[in-house]
Design a protein around this motif. Structure first.
Motif, PDB file in Angstrom:
ATOM      1  N   ILE A  40      11.836   6.109 -67.221  1.00 29.07           N
ATOM      2  CA  ILE A  40      10.597   6.696 -67.751  1.00 29.07           C
ATOM      3  C   ILE A  40      10.076   7.792 -66.825  1.00 29.07           C
ATOM      4  O   ILE A  40       9.704   8.874 -67.276  1.00 29.07           O
ATOM      5  N   ALA A  41      10.038   7.514 -65.528  1.00 32.46           N
ATOM      6  CA  ALA A  41       9.454   8.459 -64.574  1.00 32.46           C
ATOM      7  C   ALA A  41      10.314   9.708 -64.407  1.00 32.46           C
ATOM      8  O   ALA A  41       9.804  10.812 -64.323  1.00 32.46           O
ATOM      9  N   GLY A  42      11.613   9.523 -64.339  1.00 34.13           N
ATOM     10  CA  GLY A  42      12.496  10.665 -64.140  1.00 34.13           C
ATOM     11  C   GLY A  42      12.387  11.233 -62.740  1.00 34.13           C
ATOM     12  O   GLY A  42      11.719  10.684 -61.874  1.00 34.13           O
ATOM     13  N   GLY A  43      13.042  12.333 -62.518  1.00 32.42           N
ATOM     14  CA  GLY A  43      13.015  12.976 -61.213  1.00 32.42           C
ATOM     15  C   GLY A  43      13.808  12.208 -60.180  1.00 32.42           C
ATOM     16  O   GLY A  43      14.479  11.211 -60.481  1.00 32.42           O
ATOM     17  N   ILE A  44      13.711  12.641 -58.943  1.00 32.49           N
ATOM     18  CA  ILE A  44      14.466  12.009 -57.865  1.00 32.49           C
ATOM     19  C   ILE A  44      13.910  10.616 -57.552  1.00 32.49           C
ATOM     20  O   ILE A  44      14.669   9.687 -57.264  1.00 32.49           O
ATOM     21  N   GLY A  45      12.600  10.434 -57.634  1.00 32.37           N
ATOM     22  CA  GLY A  45      12.012   9.120 -57.404  1.00 32.37           C
ATOM     23  C   GLY A  45      12.439   8.124 -58.464  1.00 32.37           C
ATOM     24  O   GLY A  45      12.761   6.970 -58.160  1.00 32.37           O
ATOM     25  N   GLY A  46      12.458   8.556 -59.707  1.00 30.03           N
ATOM     26  CA  GLY A  46      12.912   7.685 -60.786  1.00 30.03           C
ATOM     27  C   GLY A  46      14.378   7.328 -60.655  1.00 30.03           C
ATOM     28  O   GLY A  46      14.782   6.192 -60.930  1.00 30.03           O
ATOM     29  N   LEU A  47      15.164   8.286 -60.214  1.00 29.92           N
ATOM     30  CA  LEU A  47      16.591   8.021 -60.020  1.00 29.92           C
ATOM     31  C   LEU A  47      16.813   6.996 -58.914  1.00 29.92           C
ATOM     32  O   LEU A  47      17.632   6.082 -59.056  1.00 29.92           O
ATOM     33  N   LEU A  48      16.071   7.110 -57.829  1.00 34.82           N
ATOM     34  CA  LEU A  48      16.212   6.150 -56.737  1.00 34.82           C
ATOM     35  C   LEU A  48      15.762   4.754 -57.161  1.00 34.82           C
ATOM     36  O   LEU A  48      16.397   3.755 -56.805  1.00 34.82           O
ATOM     37  N   ALA A  49      14.672   4.669 -57.926  1.00 31.65           N
ATOM     38  CA  ALA A  49      14.216   3.364 -58.418  1.00 31.65           C
ATOM     39  C   ALA A  49      15.234   2.772 -59.390  1.00 31.65           C
ATOM     40  O   ALA A  49      15.514   1.574 -59.353  1.00 31.65           O
ATOM     41  N   LEU A  50      15.806   3.609 -60.239  1.00 32.22           N
ATOM     42  CA  LEU A  50      16.833   3.152 -61.173  1.00 32.22           C
ATOM     43  C   LEU A  50      18.051   2.625 -60.429  1.00 32.22           C
ATOM     44  O   LEU A  50      18.577   1.552 -60.747  1.00 32.22           O
ATOM     45  N   LEU A  51      18.496   3.359 -59.425  1.00 28.11           N
ATOM     46  CA  LEU A  51      19.638   2.897 -58.621  1.00 28.11           C
ATOM     47  C   LEU A  51      19.302   1.616 -57.857  1.00 28.11           C
ATOM     48  O   LEU A  51      20.143   0.728 -57.738  1.00 28.11           O
ATOM     49  N   GLY A  52      18.079   1.518 -57.358  1.00 29.27           N
ATOM     50  CA  GLY A  52      17.654   0.295 -56.681  1.00 29.27           C
ATOM     51  C   GLY A  52      17.678  -0.901 -57.606  1.00 29.27           C
ATOM     52  O   GLY A  52      18.108  -1.989 -57.226  1.00 29.27           O
ATOM     53  N   GLY A  53      17.234  -0.716 -58.844  1.00 31.45           N
ATOM     54  CA  GLY A  53      17.288  -1.804 -59.817  1.00 31.45           C
ATOM     55  C   GLY A  53      18.695  -2.187 -60.178  1.00 31.45           C
ATOM     56  O   GLY A  53      19.033  -3.378 -60.296  1.00 31.45           O
ATOM     57  N   ALA A  54      19.570  -1.201 -60.336  1.00 24.53           N
ATOM     58  CA  ALA A  54      20.968  -1.488 -60.670  1.00 24.53           C
ATOM     59  C   ALA A  54      21.672  -2.216 -59.513  1.00 24.53           C
ATOM     60  O   ALA A  54      22.418  -3.172 -59.734  1.00 24.53           O
ATOM     61  N   ILE A  55      21.410  -1.778 -58.300  1.00 25.76           N
ATOM     62  CA  ILE A  55      22.006  -2.454 -57.148  1.00 25.76           C
ATOM     63  C   ILE A  55      21.401  -3.843 -56.969  1.00 25.76           C
ATOM     64  O   ILE A  55      22.062  -4.777 -56.524  1.00 25.76           O
TER      65      ILE A  55
END
Length: 121
Positions: free
Chosen positions: A99-114
């Motif tokens: 939802i957030a997008g951007g670099i912060g959203g990408l890092l949160a998405l990767l954190g959730g996947a990991i």
């Protein structure tokens, strides 16, 4: 230290970084929108001093809603980072990152996947 613990630490670090970046970038977007609005208002009608006092009231209408959404996602991402690798919070972080997008959203998405990978590793 095993694989689970190292994956969990990586997930937490990525989620915290993503949440902090979402907060910073959301705040900058909100401040930028306010500066643009007030600057535009001052240049378009500098002779109407009475209208300048209505600008804070009109600011609520002109707020960039995406900035507010990114700020909320950043706060929830920081809360969720403490609860990793719980699968529910990992999924929440993935959705917030999308939802957030951007670099912060990408890092949160990767954190959730990991975080999901850390739970089932």
């Amino acid at each position: 230290m095993g694989l689970k613990e190292s994956l969990r630490e990586i997930a937490v670090i990525l989620s915290i970084l993503g949440g902090v970046l979402m907060l910073i970038l959301g705040a900058l977007e909100l401040i930028g929108g306010a500066v643009w609005y007030f600057g535009h208002h001052m240049w378009t009608c500098p002779h109407m001093w009475n209208h300048m006092w209505t600008a804070p009231l009109l600011m609520g209408i002109q707020v960039p809603y995406r900035a507010i959404i990114v700020l909320i996602c950043g706060i929830v991402a920081l809360i969720g980072a403490k609860r990793l690798p719980d699968p529910a919070w990992s999924i929440v972080l993935i959705i917030l990152g999308a939802i957030a997008g951007g670099i912060g959203g990408l890092l949160a998405l990767l954190g959730g996947a990991i975080g999901i990978a850390a739970k089932y590793a």
